[in-house]
Design an enzyme around this catalytic site. Sequence first.
Site, PDB file in Angstrom:
ATOM      1  N   ASN A   9       0.861  -0.887   0.307  1.00  0.00           N
ATOM      2  CA  ASN A   9       0.120   0.154   0.024  1.00  0.00           C
ATOM      3  C   ASN A   9       0.622   1.034  -0.195  1.00  0.00           C
ATOM      4  O   ASN A   9       2.037   1.739   0.103  1.00  0.00           O
ATOM      5  CB  ASN A   9      -1.181  -0.002   1.554  1.00  0.00           C
ATOM      6  CG  ASN A   9      -1.692  -0.816   1.515  1.00  0.00           C
ATOM      7  OD1 ASN A   9      -2.662  -1.589   0.078  1.00  0.00           O
ATOM      8  ND2 ASN A   9      -2.290  -0.866   2.555  1.00  0.00           N
ATOM      9  N   ASP A  11       0.901   4.520   2.393  1.00  0.00           N
ATOM     10  CA  ASP A  11      -0.228   4.855   3.685  1.00  0.00           C
ATOM     11  C   ASP A  11       0.075   6.289   3.377  1.00  0.00           C
ATOM     12  O   ASP A  11       0.307   6.980   3.039  1.00  0.00           O
ATOM     13  CB  ASP A  11       0.858   4.621   4.788  1.00  0.00           C
ATOM     14  CG  ASP A  11       0.792   3.345   5.126  1.00  0.00           C
ATOM     15  OD1 ASP A  11       0.128   2.717   4.425  1.00  0.00           O
ATOM     16  OD2 ASP A  11       1.767   2.733   6.043  1.00  0.00           O
ATOM     17  N   ASN A  41       5.267  -4.403   4.694  1.00  0.00           N
ATOM     18  CA  ASN A  41       5.997  -3.567   6.266  1.00  0.00           C
ATOM     19  C   ASN A  41       7.153  -4.795   6.994  1.00  0.00           C
ATOM     20  O   ASN A  41       7.317  -4.328   6.845  1.00  0.00           O
ATOM     21  CB  ASN A  41       4.282  -3.553   7.332  1.00  0.00           C
ATOM     22  CG  ASN A  41       3.945  -2.273   6.417  1.00  0.00           C
ATOM     23  OD1 ASN A  41       4.505  -1.379   5.649  1.00  0.00           O
ATOM     24  ND2 ASN A  41       3.505  -1.841   7.104  1.00  0.00           N
ATOM     25  N   LEU A 216       0.444  -7.781  23.643  1.00  0.00           N
ATOM     26  CA  LEU A 216      -0.091  -7.110  24.152  1.00  0.00           C
ATOM     27  C   LEU A 216       0.351  -5.756  24.443  1.00  0.00           C
ATOM     28  O   LEU A 216       0.207  -4.974  25.324  1.00  0.00           O
ATOM     29  CB  LEU A 216       0.339  -8.036  25.477  1.00  0.00           C
ATOM     30  CG  LEU A 216       0.012  -9.409  25.364  1.00  0.00           C
ATOM     31  CD1 LEU A 216       0.302 -10.329  26.822  1.00  0.00           C
ATOM     32  CD2 LEU A 216      -1.751  -9.672  24.846  1.00  0.00           C
ATOM     33  N   GLY A 217       0.147  -4.645  23.057  1.00  0.00           N
ATOM     34  CA  GLY A 217       0.770  -3.627  23.408  1.00  0.00           C
ATOM     35  C   GLY A 217       2.225  -3.765  24.129  1.00  0.00           C
ATOM     36  O   GLY A 217       2.834  -3.974  24.407  1.00  0.00           O
ATOM     37  N   ASP A 241       3.881   6.839  17.836  1.00  0.00           N
ATOM     38  CA  ASP A 241       3.144   6.262  16.660  1.00  0.00           C
ATOM     39  C   ASP A 241       2.494   4.712  16.362  1.00  0.00           C
ATOM     40  O   ASP A 241       3.926   4.247  16.137  1.00  0.00           O
ATOM     41  CB  ASP A 241       3.348   6.872  15.557  1.00  0.00           C
ATOM     42  CG  ASP A 241       2.560   6.622  14.041  1.00  0.00           C
ATOM     43  OD1 ASP A 241       1.514   5.744  14.364  1.00  0.00           O
ATOM     44  OD2 ASP A 241       2.805   6.622  13.213  1.00  0.00           O
ATOM     45  N   ASP A 247       3.137  -5.118  12.338  1.00  0.00           N
ATOM     46  CA  ASP A 247       3.674  -5.963  11.110  1.00  0.00           C
ATOM     47  C   ASP A 247       5.277  -5.853  11.650  1.00  0.00           C
ATOM     48  O   ASP A 247       5.950  -6.685  11.093  1.00  0.00           O
ATOM     49  CB  ASP A 247       3.622  -4.757  10.060  1.00  0.00           C
ATOM     50  CG  ASP A 247       2.262  -4.966   9.856  1.00  0.00           C
ATOM     51  OD1 ASP A 247       1.791  -5.776   9.493  1.00  0.00           O
ATOM     52  OD2 ASP A 247       1.972  -3.716   9.036  1.00  0.00           O
ATOM     53  N   GLY A 282       4.954   6.538  11.080  1.00  0.00           N
ATOM     54  CA  GLY A 282       4.723   6.383   9.703  1.00  0.00           C
ATOM     55  C   GLY A 282       4.760   4.546  10.178  1.00  0.00           C
ATOM     56  O   GLY A 282       5.469   4.326  11.666  1.00  0.00           O
TER      57      GLY A 282
END
Length: 303
Positions: A9, A11, A41, A216-217, A241, A247, A282
């Site tokens: 893609n 973005d 990615n 889990l972030g 970000d 990815d 990004g």
Amino acid sequence: MITVIGSINLDLIATVDRLPAPGETVMGSAFKTAPGGKGANQALAAARAGAQVRMIGAVGKDSFANDALACLKAGQVELSGVREVHAATGTAHILVEAAGENVIAVVPGANAAVLPGDLSNAALQKGEIILLQHEIPLATVEAALDAARAAGSITVLNTAPFNGAAAPFLEKADYIVANETEFDLYGEVLKLQGRDRPARMKNFAEKTGRTVIVTLGGEGVLAATPDGLIQVPALKIKPVDTVGAGDTFCGYLGAGLGSGLSLEDALRRAAAAGSLACLKPGAQPAIPLKAEVDAALAGNMPS
């Protein structure tokens, strides 16, 4: 060799103070474009992790295509398996708020033209790592899992974005990677048993003989294998970000497994890389280099 079969893609990224509620318009403070797509990615992340990588996908015959492929070309990803088609190059429309959270709408475009017939270009080999995601047709994803199994390849399936129709074939992958929300949704579709998420993950691993990995972030990563649970932490960071974190994790995981690391060590490197990817805006521009991950794991975090 890492083969990535997936989306490419461009973005389109707008920065906002806060994400809008349904029906609300908010003013943006900045706009830019960046190469993206979950497949691309992950391919770039695996390349920056030090692996040899080839990409199977499609772009349009339009002005977005060159920009969408720019980082892959710079990262020396093999692109002979990327076709040009008449549909527009895929795009992702991203709003990023000041705290780093985001919302994304993806328009597949050329990615919808990545079909099972394209797998003839992949020439899958025994022992190589195959990375897959859900931004190309699910029929192609399932066909790739079947082809990889026949060839003796090792598959890593990132279940994003969630699609309940994929639930019946998740067990065809050797490693399934989902975030918390995705796994919980698939758990409902698959009627997994257990009082909490780790128990449902163990239920899946025991029923299928596969490994399921849940990101889990800021809490790191939890994996359930047929032999038990593995948990590794994330780096302690203040995110800028989070767009490319998942990815980046998948690409580094594939590269780690492909280089012969144990699952736990591959998870640790992938989790660190995913954390570092949150420190820049990004998706592809934020993916860290191998040396940066090495430094962070040694305790030398970027300032």
